[in-house]
Scaffold this active site. Structure first.
Site, short mmCIF file in Angstrom:
data_model
loop_
_atom_site.label_atom_id
_atom_site.label_comp_id
_atom_site.label_asym_id
_atom_site.label_seq_id
_atom_site.Cartn_x
_atom_site.Cartn_y
_atom_site.Cartn_z
N LYS A 168 44.25 52.45 41.60
CA LYS A 168 45.37 51.51 41.70
C LYS A 168 46.64 52.25 41.27
O LYS A 168 46.60 53.08 40.35
CB LYS A 168 45.09 50.30 40.78
CG LYS A 168 46.08 49.16 40.93
CD LYS A 168 45.67 47.97 40.07
CE LYS A 168 46.64 46.81 40.17
NZ LYS A 168 46.24 45.64 39.37
N SER A 193 43.34 39.89 38.30
CA SER A 193 43.79 40.87 39.29
C SER A 193 42.73 41.82 39.83
O SER A 193 42.97 42.54 40.80
CB SER A 193 44.95 41.70 38.74
OG SER A 193 46.14 40.97 38.83
N SER A 210 46.36 41.29 41.80
CA SER A 210 47.25 42.34 42.24
C SER A 210 46.55 43.60 42.74
O SER A 210 47.18 44.41 43.41
CB SER A 210 48.19 42.71 41.10
OG SER A 210 47.45 43.24 40.01
#
Lengths: 97, 502
Positions: free
Chosen positions: B64, B163, B139
């Site tokens: 990420k 997330s 996210s």
């Protein structure tokens, strides 16, 4: 609760954030709606009071205060990232006009 | 073992897949193709020379974009860090590198992990690989998409209010949010430090387990990371019965939940019951307050953590028109942050400001304690909780971008776990109208191993990515009975946390 444009101005100043007039209007509306939703937490405390425990209590720990040198390549990378520099010094704008 | 595929061939097949599909999906912000091929070559050479190889040697993992990987860009999905190059690696990243993993690229995300659809990325949204008109969730949407589109073996994400689990549910991946403090947060760009955790997204529970075991553990660089001594905790054990007990919290099966999801989750619970688990209806009475408390605590910490992005030391610096330092701060932040980041900074500044602190932030923290107590009480009676991960399946791109509050409601079943610091896993549990459903299992702190065991049983019931297969009934019952015996040895309270510095 609803929030005023003046309050948005004050919060933006505290947060060091310049907002356009349309952003101010949008955030006034959004934040008023969010505050209306989150105010429900006031209700559960009418019956009970509870002590605030520090966030994630019990898992903080400290280590000895020992000075350790930064690795040379890390230091170089950090200096390289400065937006403006003179030699190895980080150059910033004047604090006063 | 017979060599069937070289690491270079394997890596090339993933890179080809990215080349073919990622134009449409946009899971990656950057793919480190040349570097990855060079590393694969080295792995092949190592294997040819019969050198010792690591646990994850040559395994492609995506990162990420809010995780630091030394000498690589890390932008956190934000314009303010568009050209920022990490000067060191996050501990979790370093640990994976030490066991041979190869990082294939950095994945798209909502700016600074603030969002539930990956539409808040400054670099455009990621699309759901199962249906390109739907969001991936967020996210960690880029990581979930990369994993389920088979563009990497697994990925790291971060979970502050859901997330990892919510995008895993929307895309059909397994996503683990570890116990708070189980994984070091060093090198993860902080959003809400008391809630953030790094965790894996993968296609199987076993893959998630392997990665979690590789990244967990005490780290001197994160004062909140902990070592849990299970042996100490079990000394206070008292005998409990052999069956595993699953709690079904009624507050998670309410009117806002898609009825088809309700049916899907309860059908799986019924199967577990048939296989020998004891299922109990329970109540977590303050669940309704969790999202409200979360949307005060989190923005308060965001407003503080994002103060460091001021154009002084790194990242975007708008100096052109600024007359002094204050104007430079104001303009850098105005130009660098997107709409959601600004919204949460202002909201958090409000919650912490004089006159409102007691009524908002302090009350939210008290609510957090009450929510935590709900779980403590519940876990005296049951070993696991099973809930849906999300109230709906993936929604359409653009559908919720105009209304932040509706977007926030996508996290309603995931935030309580972060507030209470608990571990939880989302497991793919079949499809509804072609879109994946996530089943969430929650357990006591540091009982990730049990999440994996139960998760493996469930994924064999509704396994999305292979033909459905089931373990034989005898094996299922044996696992459930064994788990029950494990719980019999566990204390009837939260495990103690051992934080001795290393």
């Amino acid at each position: 609760m609803s929030i005023t444009i003046e309050q948005i101005d004050h919060l933006a100043h505290l947060a060091r954030l310049e907002l356009t007039p349309s952003e101010k209007k949008k955030y006034q509306k959004d934040i008023s709606a969010i505050l209306e939703y989150v105010k429900k937490i006031q209700k559960i405390h009418e019956k009970t009071t509870i002590a605030v425990i520090p966030a994630q209590a019990g898992i903080q720990s400290t280590r000895d205060d020992i000075v350790a040198n930064c690795q040379t390549d890390e230091r170089e990378a950090i200096i390289k990232a400065f937006p403006e520099k003179e030699g190895n010094l980080n150059k910033v704008k004047a604090v006063f006009d | 073992m017979k060599k069937q595929l070289s690491c270079q061939e394997l890596v090339k097949s993933y890179l080809d897949k990215i080349k073919k599909d990622d134009g449409k999906i946009h899971a990656f912000l950057e793919v480190w193709s040349d570097e990855v091929m060079a590393k694969a070559k080295k792995v092949d050479a190592k294997i040819a020379k019969k050198e010792k190889i690591g646990l994850l040697e040559g395994i492609l993992i995506a990162l990420k974009d809010n995780l630091l990987y030394k000498n690589h860009l890390a932008s956190s999905g934000s314009k303010i860090l568009e050209k920022y190059i990490a000067s060191y690696s996050a501990t979790a990243v370093k640990k994976l590198e030490d066991v041979g993993a190869i990082f294939i690229g950095r994945t798209n995300m909502d700016e600074f992990a603030m969002g539930s659809s990956t539409e808040n990325s400054a670099y455009g949204p990621t699309k759901n690989p199962r249906d390109l008109s739907q969001v991936t969730g967020g996210s960690s949407g880029g990581s979930a998409a990369a994993v389920t589109a088979k563009m990497c073996v697994a990925a790291l994400g971060s979970d502050t209010g859901g997330s990892i689990r919510q995008p895993a549910a929307f895309c059909g991946a397994v996503g683990l949010k570890p116990t708070y403090s189980a994984v070091s947060r060093y090198g993860l760009m902080a959003m809400s430090s008391s809630l953030d955790q790094i965790g894996p997204l993968a296609n199987t529970v076993e893959d998630a387990e392997i990665i979690f075991n590789a990244i967990k553990g005490r780290d001197a660089k994160d004062a909140t990371s902990s070592v849990i001594a299970r042996s100490e905790a079990t000394k206070q054990s008292r005998f409990r019965n052999d069956k595993i007990k699953i709690g079904i919290p009624k507050e998670y099966f309410v009117s806002g939940l898609d009825p088809q999801i309700k049916q899907n989750i309860l059908a799986t619970v019924a199967k577990l019951e048939k296989d020998g688990a004891e299922v109990k209806k329970i109540s977590l009475p303050h669940t309704d307050y969790a999202l409200a408390a979360y949307y005060l605590i989190m923005p308060a910490e965001v407003s503080s953590n994002l103060a460091r992005f001021d154009g002084v030391k790194y990242g975007l610096s708008s100096r052109g028109k600024a007359k002094n330092l204050l104007e430079m701060y104001n303009q850098t932040r105005a130009n660098g942050f997107g709409a959601e980041a600004k919204r949460r900074i202002i909201l958090g500044t409000f919650a912490l400001s004089a006159g409102y602190y007691d009524a908002y932030y302090k009350k939210a923290r008290q609510t957090q304690e009450i929510i935590k107590q709900d779980f403590v009480k519940t876990f005296k009676d049951v070993d696991y909780l099973i809930t849906p991960t999300t109230p709906t399946t993936a929604f359409k791109l653009g559908e919720r971008t105009d209304d932040p509050l509706t977007m926030y409601l996508s996290d309603i079943f995931t935030v309580s776990v972060n507030l209470a610091g608990l571990p939880a896993i989302s497991i793919p549990n079949g499809l509804i109208n072609g879109l994946p459903v996530g089943l969430q299992i929650i357990s006591r702190p540091f009982e990730e191993n049990n999440l994996f065991e139960l998760g493996k049983i469930i994924e064999t019931t509704h396994y999305l990515n292979k033909k459905p297969r089931r373990l034989p009934a005898f094996t299922r019952r044996l696992i459930i009975a064994t788990l029950g015996r494990f719980f019999a040895l566990c204390p009837n309270s939260w495990p103690a946390i051992n934080c001795s510095a290393n």
